[in-house]
Design a protein around this motif. Structure first.
Motif, PDB file in Angstrom:
ATOM      1  N   ASP A  23       0.811  -1.213   0.000  1.00 43.44           N
ATOM      2  CA  ASP A  23       0.000   0.000   0.000  1.00 43.44           C
ATOM      3  C   ASP A  23       0.845   1.265   0.000  1.00 43.44           C
ATOM      4  O   ASP A  23       0.430   2.295  -0.538  1.00 43.44           O
ATOM      5  CB  ASP A  23      -0.932   0.015   1.215  1.00 43.44           C
ATOM      6  CG  ASP A  23      -2.008  -1.064   1.127  1.00 43.44           C
ATOM      7  OD1 ASP A  23      -2.272  -1.547   0.002  1.00 43.44           O
ATOM      8  OD2 ASP A  23      -2.567  -1.422   2.178  1.00 43.44           O
ATOM      9  N   GLU A  24       2.026   1.207   0.613  1.00 42.86           N
ATOM     10  CA  GLU A  24       2.890   2.387   0.667  1.00 42.86           C
ATOM     11  C   GLU A  24       3.696   2.591  -0.615  1.00 42.86           C
ATOM     12  O   GLU A  24       4.486   3.538  -0.725  1.00 42.86           O
ATOM     13  CB  GLU A  24       3.835   2.305   1.860  1.00 42.86           C
ATOM     14  CG  GLU A  24       4.865   1.182   1.799  1.00 42.86           C
ATOM     15  CD  GLU A  24       4.359  -0.134   2.393  1.00 42.86           C
ATOM     16  OE1 GLU A  24       5.212  -0.979   2.726  1.00 42.86           O
ATOM     17  OE2 GLU A  24       3.132  -0.297   2.523  1.00 42.86           O
ATOM     18  N   GLY A  25       3.517   1.713  -1.591  1.00 42.95           N
ATOM     19  CA  GLY A  25       4.245   1.839  -2.846  1.00 42.95           C
ATOM     20  C   GLY A  25       5.621   1.214  -2.763  1.00 42.95           C
ATOM     21  O   GLY A  25       5.906   0.398  -1.880  1.00 42.95           O
ATOM     22  N   SER A  27      10.032   1.913  -3.322  1.00 40.82           N
ATOM     23  CA  SER A  27      11.138   2.821  -3.607  1.00 40.82           C
ATOM     24  C   SER A  27      11.589   2.597  -5.044  1.00 40.82           C
ATOM     25  O   SER A  27      11.276   1.564  -5.653  1.00 40.82           O
ATOM     26  CB  SER A  27      12.304   2.570  -2.651  1.00 40.82           C
ATOM     27  OG  SER A  27      12.917   1.322  -2.945  1.00 40.82           O
ATOM     28  N   ARG A  91      10.402   7.377  -3.566  1.00 34.97           N
ATOM     29  CA  ARG A  91       9.275   6.455  -3.533  1.00 34.97           C
ATOM     30  C   ARG A  91       8.256   6.767  -4.631  1.00 34.97           C
ATOM     31  O   ARG A  91       8.038   7.922  -5.003  1.00 34.97           O
ATOM     32  CB  ARG A  91       8.576   6.493  -2.171  1.00 34.97           C
ATOM     33  CG  ARG A  91       9.473   6.042  -1.028  1.00 34.97           C
ATOM     34  CD  ARG A  91       8.657   5.556   0.142  1.00 34.97           C
ATOM     35  NE  ARG A  91       7.979   4.303  -0.117  1.00 34.97           N
ATOM     36  CZ  ARG A  91       8.575   3.107  -0.047  1.00 34.97           C
ATOM     37  NH1 ARG A  91       9.857   3.004   0.273  1.00 34.97           N
ATOM     38  NH2 ARG A  91       7.886   2.008  -0.293  1.00 34.97           N
ATOM     39  N   GLU A  93       4.261   5.997  -5.303  1.00 37.71           N
ATOM     40  CA  GLU A  93       3.047   5.521  -4.649  1.00 37.71           C
ATOM     41  C   GLU A  93       2.399   4.390  -5.448  1.00 37.71           C
ATOM     42  O   GLU A  93       2.552   4.314  -6.667  1.00 37.71           O
ATOM     43  CB  GLU A  93       2.056   6.675  -4.497  1.00 37.71           C
ATOM     44  CG  GLU A  93       2.541   7.785  -3.572  1.00 37.71           C
ATOM     45  CD  GLU A  93       1.521   8.898  -3.464  1.00 37.71           C
ATOM     46  OE1 GLU A  93       0.506   8.850  -4.204  1.00 37.71           O
ATOM     47  OE2 GLU A  93       1.737   9.812  -2.649  1.00 37.71           O
ATOM     48  N   LYS A  94       1.652   3.535  -4.738  1.00 38.66           N
ATOM     49  CA  LYS A  94       0.980   2.420  -5.405  1.00 38.66           C
ATOM     50  C   LYS A  94       0.031   2.928  -6.488  1.00 38.66           C
ATOM     51  O   LYS A  94      -0.061   2.336  -7.569  1.00 38.66           O
ATOM     52  CB  LYS A  94       0.217   1.582  -4.379  1.00 38.66           C
ATOM     53  CG  LYS A  94      -0.431   0.322  -4.967  1.00 38.66           C
ATOM     54  CD  LYS A  94      -1.116  -0.498  -3.886  1.00 38.66           C
ATOM     55  CE  LYS A  94      -1.808  -1.720  -4.464  1.00 38.66           C
ATOM     56  NZ  LYS A  94      -0.858  -2.736  -4.968  1.00 38.66           N
TER      57      LYS A  94
END
Length: 209
Positions: A23-25, A27, A91, A93-94
């Motif tokens: 969910d946090e995607g 790097s 990063r 994101e998803k």
């Protein structure tokens, strides 16, 4: 690519990465590792996709300077790409990964299906170094804060990178022509607006580092 990736196709691989990302995607380093192959064509194709998709904000700025670094390494003849830690930590994101995969399928899925070896001298090792130098110019133009500066060079990078990946010299040539035409247009604009345009560009790049 591995056999699994070859069967799935590069865009199919991007779709799987987007589907399975936390969910946090991811790097940028994790994203590159998930592609499964340390090859310039693969990584530049994947990084350039979000740059050329309209209204995908944030991700193009994450990708621009790392793409420039990888293009410079290709120009210098490195055997495989390398990214410094500061770039790898950025990063995605998803939601950005999902939009990247959808846009890649929508706009370039047909091109991946049509790509095949032809004019292979334009996609070989010697030509690759020249192409890398030209890619540096394209990546620099992505950083220019003017309308369409993301999309046009991004499309050029996607087309030419796919040509390198599939040894399709015709696609390499098409991407280079598009990107060089856009770069020439930007140079013309800078010749008219001079120092003011350069100051805007420098401030924008500083904000990304």
């Amino acid at each position: 690519m591995s056999e699994t990736h070859a069967e799935r196709g590069l865009i199919g691989t991007l779709e799987e990465i987007a589907d399975t990302a936390p969910d946090e995607g991811l790097s940028l380093g994790e994203f590159v590792d998930a592609l499964g192959e340390q090859a310039f064509g693969v990584i530049l194709f994947a990084m350039a996709l979000p740059v050329c998709i309209p209204f995908l904000y944030g991700v193009p700025q994450v990708m621009a300077l790392p793409m420039m670094a990888i293009s410079a390494q290709m120009m210098l003849g490195r055997p495989e790409p390398w990214l410094p830690g500061s770039f790898k930590a950025r990063r995605i994101e998803k939601a950005g990964l999902a939009r990247m995969a959808r846009g890649g399928r929508k706009w370039f899925g047909w091109l991946e299906a049509l790509a095949r070896p032809r004019l292979v001298a334009l996609a070989g090792p010697t030509a690759e170094r020249l192409v890398g130098g030209i890619f540096v110019l394209f990546c620099a133009s992505v950083l220019v804060p003017l309308p369409l500066t993301n999309s046009t060079p991004g499309i050029a990078l996607v087309i030419a990178s796919l040509g390198l990946l599939t040894r399709d010299g015709l696609l390499v040539l098409a991407g280079l022509v598009l990107g060089l035409a856009w770069t020439l247009l930007l140079i013309t604009l800078f010749s008219f607006f001079g120092g003011a345009a350069a100051d805007v560009l420098k401030d924008f790049i500083r904000s990304l580092i």
